[in-house]
Design an enzyme around this catalytic site. Structure first.
Site, short mmCIF file in Angstrom:
data_model
loop_
_atom_site.label_atom_id
_atom_site.label_comp_id
_atom_site.label_asym_id
_atom_site.label_seq_id
_atom_site.Cartn_x
_atom_site.Cartn_y
_atom_site.Cartn_z
N LYS A 75 0.82 -1.21 0.00
CA LYS A 75 0.00 0.00 0.00
C LYS A 75 0.86 1.27 0.00
O LYS A 75 0.58 2.21 -0.74
CB LYS A 75 -0.89 -0.06 1.25
CG LYS A 75 -1.95 0.97 1.35
CD LYS A 75 -3.10 0.46 2.21
CE LYS A 75 -2.83 0.56 3.70
NZ LYS A 75 -2.83 1.95 4.18
N ARG A 99 2.65 5.91 -3.42
CA ARG A 99 3.75 6.72 -3.95
C ARG A 99 3.85 6.58 -5.46
O ARG A 99 4.13 7.55 -6.17
CB ARG A 99 5.06 6.33 -3.26
CG ARG A 99 5.11 6.88 -1.81
CD ARG A 99 6.06 6.10 -0.94
NE ARG A 99 6.19 6.66 0.40
CZ ARG A 99 5.34 6.44 1.41
NH1 ARG A 99 4.27 5.68 1.23
NH2 ARG A 99 5.55 6.99 2.59
N GLY A 122 -4.79 8.17 5.38
CA GLY A 122 -3.89 9.19 5.90
C GLY A 122 -2.73 9.44 4.95
O GLY A 122 -2.26 10.57 4.80
N ARG A 147 -7.90 12.46 12.70
CA ARG A 147 -6.45 12.25 12.84
C ARG A 147 -5.68 13.58 12.74
O ARG A 147 -6.13 14.51 12.09
CB ARG A 147 -5.99 11.23 11.80
CG ARG A 147 -6.65 9.88 12.07
CD ARG A 147 -6.34 8.85 11.02
NE ARG A 147 -4.92 8.53 10.99
CZ ARG A 147 -4.37 7.71 10.10
NH1 ARG A 147 -5.14 7.15 9.18
NH2 ARG A 147 -3.10 7.47 10.13
N SER A 183 7.77 9.87 11.33
CA SER A 183 6.59 9.63 10.51
C SER A 183 6.97 9.70 9.04
O SER A 183 7.41 10.73 8.55
CB SER A 183 5.50 10.66 10.80
OG SER A 183 4.55 10.67 9.74
N ASP A 237 2.66 -0.61 11.94
CA ASP A 237 1.38 -1.15 11.46
C ASP A 237 1.17 -2.62 11.86
O ASP A 237 0.07 -3.15 11.72
CB ASP A 237 1.29 -1.03 9.93
CG ASP A 237 1.20 0.43 9.49
OD1 ASP A 237 0.81 1.29 10.31
OD2 ASP A 237 1.53 0.71 8.32
N ARG A 243 -5.30 2.72 18.38
CA ARG A 243 -4.96 1.28 18.45
C ARG A 243 -4.45 0.83 19.81
O ARG A 243 -4.40 -0.37 20.07
CB ARG A 243 -3.98 0.91 17.33
CG ARG A 243 -4.65 0.92 15.97
CD ARG A 243 -3.74 0.48 14.85
NE ARG A 243 -4.46 0.46 13.58
CZ ARG A 243 -3.89 0.56 12.38
NH1 ARG A 243 -2.57 0.66 12.29
NH2 ARG A 243 -4.62 0.54 11.30
N ARG A 268 -6.85 -3.10 10.26
CA ARG A 268 -5.85 -3.97 10.89
C ARG A 268 -6.40 -4.64 12.16
O ARG A 268 -5.94 -5.71 12.55
CB ARG A 268 -4.56 -3.19 11.17
CG ARG A 268 -3.95 -2.67 9.87
CD ARG A 268 -2.46 -2.47 9.91
NE ARG A 268 -2.04 -1.58 8.83
CZ ARG A 268 -1.81 -1.97 7.57
NH1 ARG A 268 -1.93 -3.24 7.24
NH2 ARG A 268 -1.45 -1.10 6.66
#
Ligand code: S3P
Length: 431
Positions: A26, A31, A97, A125, A169, A317, A348, A391
């Site tokens: 993903k 990208r 995101g 977020r 990040s 993740d 999460r 997830r």
């Protein structure tokens, strides 16, 4: 609240066996779409995942005047050579995101007006983390008062700037680098710990001189990237669910082929090995500047481990499914330095610890992570609330395999955000 029926997942009746493929990565797919859209030339992108998130990126670039067509084998992207059209409506980034943050960077110096919006989860977020550095570069970016989406971007001239990120990040780092393509002079971004480096790799393959010194990445602008064909390899984050499933069920032996084995993405392999899991990776070649190969996992008895702050960016993740492994390991696993988990598709830390508790395990949320007391078995026989987080759905399904009683998973279709065929693929591995 959801109209989707819950899905029941039964305990595994025996070992998982066989080999499976997972959807295209993903992160790389986003990208491939976004970077080729701004570049010069045309590109063929193969192996794109059909999940909702990547579709959000494709529809976003179309709204910006980029032609994208599917010739059956590949997606053809006609680059805009740095000039996007002003969109006629707000760009809906859905649940993604990555779409929102990377686009914010790409559009910051794009000379057009655009509004980026998303679903309920995405609107919750934090977006100040991307707005702030972009403003330091001269961008004119507005968020809500709480620093959330919708994000409004106005035309502005950007200047190359040194940006020091407080958090590791890849989305924010990438936004800064993409803004840097349109900025005059050197853009440099430093992060406290290295995050995934797909943007750097792809920009380099597009002819951009990307420099890396320690955890600082820099490039000179203004510059135009060259479109590049991308063959997207399998998503290690999707593969991780099957690796943990195999590790948990005695006698299992599962291989996942053609997986991206980029070292910034497979921190979960080191964690699982430390837990005593029988997991191996075999690099077999390179694809689109990324190492690719096979991930193999076999069932074994697991023991607890500490997951340290340094390991978080490389496992971010996979922490939901690693937490499931911890809930079935001997001893107490402690995850630290993972406050970022609170800002994902769901909080999460809250949703993962609640899931484990619902299944009869012991998990405690801490300020920056969790403490999970493992058990040889989980009771199951309960319904898991997934908050529509893909997830969480997949992690709960993996947990169910090792429970005594079947588990009901709510909002199971959310898996389609990254892995629409997750359940059918899992079934091919079950006895
Ligand atoms: C991503 C980066 C990570 C990850 C997300 C995808 C990316 O987010 O959690 O699923 O493609 O850049 P952050 O690096 O912003 O934490």
């Amino acid at each position: 609240v959801s109209a989707q029926p819950a899905r029941k997942v039964a305990p595994a009746r025996g070992p998982l066996r066989g080999s499976a493929r997972v959807p295209g990565d993903k992160s790389i797919a986003h990208r491939a779409v976004l970077l080729n859209a701004v570049a010069r030339g045309t590109a063929r992108v193969r192996g794109l995942p059909d999940g909702a998130d990547v579709r959000s990126s494709i529809s976003a670039v179309r709204m910006l005047g980029c032609s994208v067509d599917d010739d059956g084998d590949a997606l053809r992207i006609f680059g805009r050579a740095g000039h996007f059209e002003a969109p006629r409506a707000n760009i809906d980034c859905g649940n993604s995101g990555t779409t929102m943050r990377l686009l914010a960077g790409l559009l910051a110096g794009g000379g057009i007006e655009a509004v980026l919006d998303g679903d309920v989860s995405l609107r919750r977020r934090p977006m100040a983390r991307v707005a702030k550095p972009l403003r330091e570069m001269g961008a004119h970016v507005e968020t809500t008062g709480e620093g959330r989406a919708p994000i409004r971007i106005h035309p502005a001239e950007l200047r190359g700037t040194r940006i020091d990120l407080e958090i590791a990040s890849a989305q924010v780092k990438s936004a800064v680098l993409l803004a840097g393509l349109a900025a005059a002079g050197e853009t440099a971004v430093r992060e406290p710990l290295p995050s995934r480096d797909h943007t750097e790799r792809m920009l380099a393959s597009m002819g951009i001189a990307v420099r890396r010194v320690g955890t600082t990445v820099s490039l000179d602008g203004p510059t135009l990237a060259r479109c590049v064909d991308v063959d997207v390899c399998g998503d290690a984050s999707s593969a991780a669910f099957f690796a943990v499933a195999a590790a948990l069920v005695a006698g299992s032996d599962v291989s996942i082929r053609e997986v991206c084995l980029n070292p910034t993405r497979i921190g979960f392999v080191a964690v699982l090995k430390r837990m005593g899991a029988d997991v191996e990776v075999q690099i077999e070649g390179q694809r689109a500047g990324e190492p690719i190969g096979t991930l193999r996992a076999r069932g074994s008895r697991l023991r607890a481990t500490d997951i340290t702050p340094e390991e978080i960016p490389g496992t971010i993740d996979e922490l939901p499914v690693l937490a499931v492994a911890a809930a079935l390991a001997e001893g107490t696993t402690i995850v630290r330095g993972a406050a970022e988990l609170r800002f994902k598709e769901s909080d999460r830390i809250a949703t993962v610890t609640a899931m484990i508790a619902a299944l009869g395990g012991r998990a405690r949320a801490t300020d920056d992570g969790m403490e999970i007391e493992g058990n040889a078995h989980l009771r199951g026989g309960a319904r898991v609330a997934t908050a529509g987080d893909h997830r969480l759905v997949m992690a709960a399904a993996v947990a169910a395999l090792a429970c005594r009683e079947p588990v009901e998973i709510d909002q199971p279709e959310s898996a389609a955000v990254s892995f629409p065929a997750f359940f059918p693929t899992l079934e091919t591995l079950l006895p």
